[in-house]
Design an enzyme around this catalytic site. Sequence first.
Site, PDB file in Angstrom:
ATOM      1  CB  THR A  41       1.675  -2.778  10.860  1.00 37.39           C
ATOM      2  OG1 THR A  41       0.690  -2.189  10.411  1.00 37.39           O
ATOM      3  CG2 THR A  41       3.066  -2.998  10.140  1.00 37.39           C
ATOM      4  CB  SER A  42      -2.919  -6.020  11.858  1.00 36.72           C
ATOM      5  OG  SER A  42      -3.746  -4.140  11.716  1.00 36.72           O
ATOM      6  CG  ASP A  46      -3.168   5.966  12.523  1.00 36.23           C
ATOM      7  OD1 ASP A  46      -3.223   4.819  12.641  1.00 36.23           O
ATOM      8  OD2 ASP A  46      -4.077   6.902  13.099  1.00 36.23           O
ATOM      9  CB  SER A  47      -1.240   6.887   7.167  1.00 36.41           C
ATOM     10  OG  SER A  47      -1.210   5.353   7.516  1.00 36.41           O
ATOM     11  CG  ASP A  50      -1.925   2.556  -2.459  1.00 35.96           C
ATOM     12  OD1 ASP A  50      -1.810   3.591  -2.005  1.00 35.96           O
ATOM     13  OD2 ASP A  50      -0.965   1.753  -2.482  1.00 35.96           O
ATOM     14  NE  ARG A  68       2.923   3.184   5.293  1.00 39.42           N
ATOM     15  CZ  ARG A  68       1.745   3.938   4.561  1.00 39.42           C
ATOM     16  NH1 ARG A  68       1.683   3.218   3.575  1.00 39.42           N
ATOM     17  NH2 ARG A  68       0.286   3.919   5.187  1.00 39.42           N
TER      18      ARG A  68
HETATM   19  P1  IMP Z   1      -5.051   2.682  10.149  1.00 44.66           P
HETATM   20  O1  IMP Z   1      -3.794   3.711   9.564  1.00 44.66           O
HETATM   21  O2  IMP Z   1      -4.179   1.409  10.542  1.00 44.66           O
HETATM   22  O3  IMP Z   1      -5.158   3.682  10.981  1.00 44.66           O
HETATM   23  O4  IMP Z   1      -5.600   2.714   8.852  1.00 44.66           O
HETATM   24  C1  IMP Z   1      -5.898   4.317   7.470  1.00 44.66           C
HETATM   25  C2  IMP Z   1      -6.092   3.356   6.240  1.00 44.66           C
HETATM   26  O5  IMP Z   1      -5.855   4.572   5.544  1.00 44.66           O
HETATM   27  C3  IMP Z   1      -5.726   2.123   5.925  1.00 44.66           C
HETATM   28  O6  IMP Z   1      -7.144   1.262   6.163  1.00 44.66           O
HETATM   29  C4  IMP Z   1      -5.346   2.629   4.781  1.00 44.66           C
HETATM   30  O7  IMP Z   1      -7.083   1.535   4.059  1.00 44.66           O
HETATM   31  C5  IMP Z   1      -6.013   3.842   4.353  1.00 44.66           C
HETATM   32  N1  IMP Z   1      -4.362   4.176   4.073  1.00 44.66           N
HETATM   33  C6  IMP Z   1      -2.882   4.336   4.830  1.00 44.66           C
HETATM   34  N2  IMP Z   1      -2.161   4.201   4.139  1.00 44.66           N
HETATM   35  C7  IMP Z   1      -2.208   4.145   2.623  1.00 44.66           C
HETATM   36  C8  IMP Z   1      -1.656   4.110   1.950  1.00 44.66           C
HETATM   37  O8  IMP Z   1      -0.673   4.088   1.560  1.00 44.66           O
HETATM   38  N3  IMP Z   1      -2.638   3.987   0.027  1.00 44.66           N
HETATM   39  C9  IMP Z   1      -3.442   3.252   0.291  1.00 44.66           C
HETATM   40  N4  IMP Z   1      -4.514   3.613   1.229  1.00 44.66           N
HETATM   41  C10 IMP Z   1      -3.906   4.014   2.767  1.00 44.66           C
END
Ligand code: IMP
Length: 186
Positions: free
Chosen positions: A7-8, A65-66, A142, A168
């Site tokens: 992860t970055s 991925d979220s 957040d 998560r």
């Molecule tokens: P990715 O999973 O790298 O595609 O990024 C998902 C984006 O969703 C992140 O850059 C955050 O802006 C947002 N994100 C994902 N998880 C969280 C979290 O636990 N808190 C706040 N923002 C989140």
Amino acid sequence: MRVLFITSNKGKFKEAKRYLSPLGVELIRGRVDYPEIQADDLEEVVRFGLEWLRDKIDTPFFIDDSGLFVEAFGGFPGVYSAYVFKRLGNKGLLKLMEGVDYRDAYFKSVIGYYDGEIHIFRGIVKGSIGYEKRGEGGFGFDPIFIPHGFSRTFAQMTIEEKNKISHRGRALKAFSNWLKENLQNE
Ligand code: IMP
């Protein structure tokens, strides 16, 4: 046991480390950029990422991925959350939501673990989008996300509090339960 998290995102790594360390999992951070395809759901993005990475990494590893899904916008930004956060930030999303009374939203996280096979774990947390940014903790959206049953945003919680209820944290719970069951004899 040692597990590699590619992860970055420092925030994601911190949360995963805090969750997994007490369970005896030593988490190592790997930084390999991988393509995030445009797809309709997070699971597709994760599967593609694992398939792209698997020939380049010779130990078991996982990715996460979220995204944030705002109900009034049909789930937007969802799979585009990273891009929208980079371009608009919390301020921009709050501005888009001006005049919107229906503020329900949810976060979803998909963890993909690769050990020769693909294993997928998911977690969701429902909540709502606040009217202003609150709190200094966490990362991303957040400061504007208030989980159902709470009056504080995720950014006003400790990592442990957030992990107990977050998307998560829930995906990590499913993942760590699976690790315990499947790797206990290794
Ligand atoms: P990715 O999973 O790298 O595609 O990024 C998902 C984006 O969703 C992140 O850059 C955050 O802006 C947002 N994100 C994902 N998880 C969280 C979290 O636990 N808190 C706040 N923002 C989140």
